[in-house]
Scaffold this active site. Structure first.
Site: not given
Ligand code: PAF
Length: 280
Positions: A30, A33, A36-37, A149, A190
């Site tokens: 979402m 970033l 982790g991403h 995780q 967040r």
């Molecule tokens: O973990 C997230 O960022 C969201 O829940 C996801 C998997 C992208 C779905 O909107």
């Protein structure tokens, strides 16, 4: 990096690549970033010819309008980070691309996974996650899907979704360890919303999880859980849940022979943080 905004353009391109035997890894996000991403992007790059990242703040998974409104959006920085980390494709759809007018809303039978823990405190959240991930997987049809995780329950739910939609032979799910700040705070979009004082307090969540991991075998599980609650509440957190659960079913467990996970969701002010550690 190529940016796709239309579902059909992306799925046409990727199905052509698939026919040529080109493998694709997918990291759904979402946005906002963090490392982790980016660790997921790098894992995908190591294992696939094409890496696709999606950024879509999915309205159907927010059960709190304020949380949705305040969800951080840092798209320019995100694009830079994706390019630096070698992502090949960014899917940046509008709401209409994900939820076209003519598409019926599906209900997913998650076998109890959505009524406990996060599901209990965020009714409808996991149905919303399934709606968006189902749609994204149908568009992208990746060979491998990468999740962190930190969202332990979400990983279980998406694993179930893959089974429910009969994709278990086509998509393999990789769950990567939680990436943490130096003081232990799990990276999360967040975290950007924490004030300086809240940020100082936040690592107490991981500290509590580590306390539980070190002590659940020498005290009763009920006792260790009660101590975890009172430690966090004493620090000023408002705890939604601190649970020790069966790591497969997520049902609360006091049996040390079960595979166990400690999971927590707690508010600092208006910001809700979640974290977990596998205990055994
Ligand atoms: O973990 C997230 O960022 C969201 O829940 C996801 C998997 C992208 C779905 O909107």
């Amino acid at each position: 990096m190529t940016v796709y905004k239309k579902a059909k353009d992306l799925s046409d391109y990727l199905s052509d690549q698939k026919k040529k035997g080109v493998s694709a890894g997918f990291v759904p996000t979402m946005g906002a970033l963090h490392q982790g991403h980016l660790a997921l992007i790098r894992s995908s790059k190591n294992e696939n010819r094409i890496t696709v990242c999606s950024i879509f703040v999915n309205p159907t998974q927010f059960n709190n309008a304020d949380d949705f409104r305040h969800y951080p959006v840092t798209i320019e920085k995100d694009i830079e980070a994706l390019i630096t980390n070698g992502c090949d494709i960014l899917f940046l759809p509008s709401e209409k691309e994900i939820y076209p007018d003519n598409q019926a809303v599906k209900e997913y039978d998650l076998d109890g996974l959505e009524t406990v823990l996060e599901g209990h405190f965020r009714p409808g959240h996991f149905q919303g996650v399934c709606q968006v991930v189902d749609r994204l997987l149908n568009i992208i049809m990746p060979d491998r899907l990468y999740l962190g995780q930190k969202d332990y329950q979400q990983c279980k739910v998406i694993n179930k979704l893959i089974e429910l939609t009969g994709k278990q032979n086509n998509i393999s799910l990789t769950i990567e360890p939680t990436i943490r700040e130096e003081d232990g705070l799990a990276m999360s979009s967040r975290n950007l919303r924490l004030s300086v004082e809240q940020r100082e307090l936040a690592p107490a969540i991981f500290e509590t999880l580590l306390f539980v991991k070190s002590n659940f075998l020498n005290r009763s599980i009920l006792q260790v859980k009660a101590e975890a609650y009172s430690f966090l509440e004493g620090k000023g957190f408002n705890v939604d849940y601190f649970e020790i659960a069966n790591a497969d079913t997520l049902a609360p467990s006091t049996n040390i022979n079960d595979p166990l996970v400690a999971v927590v969701a707690a508010y600092i002010g208006t910001i809700r943080l979640i974290d977990n550690v596998i205990l055994n």
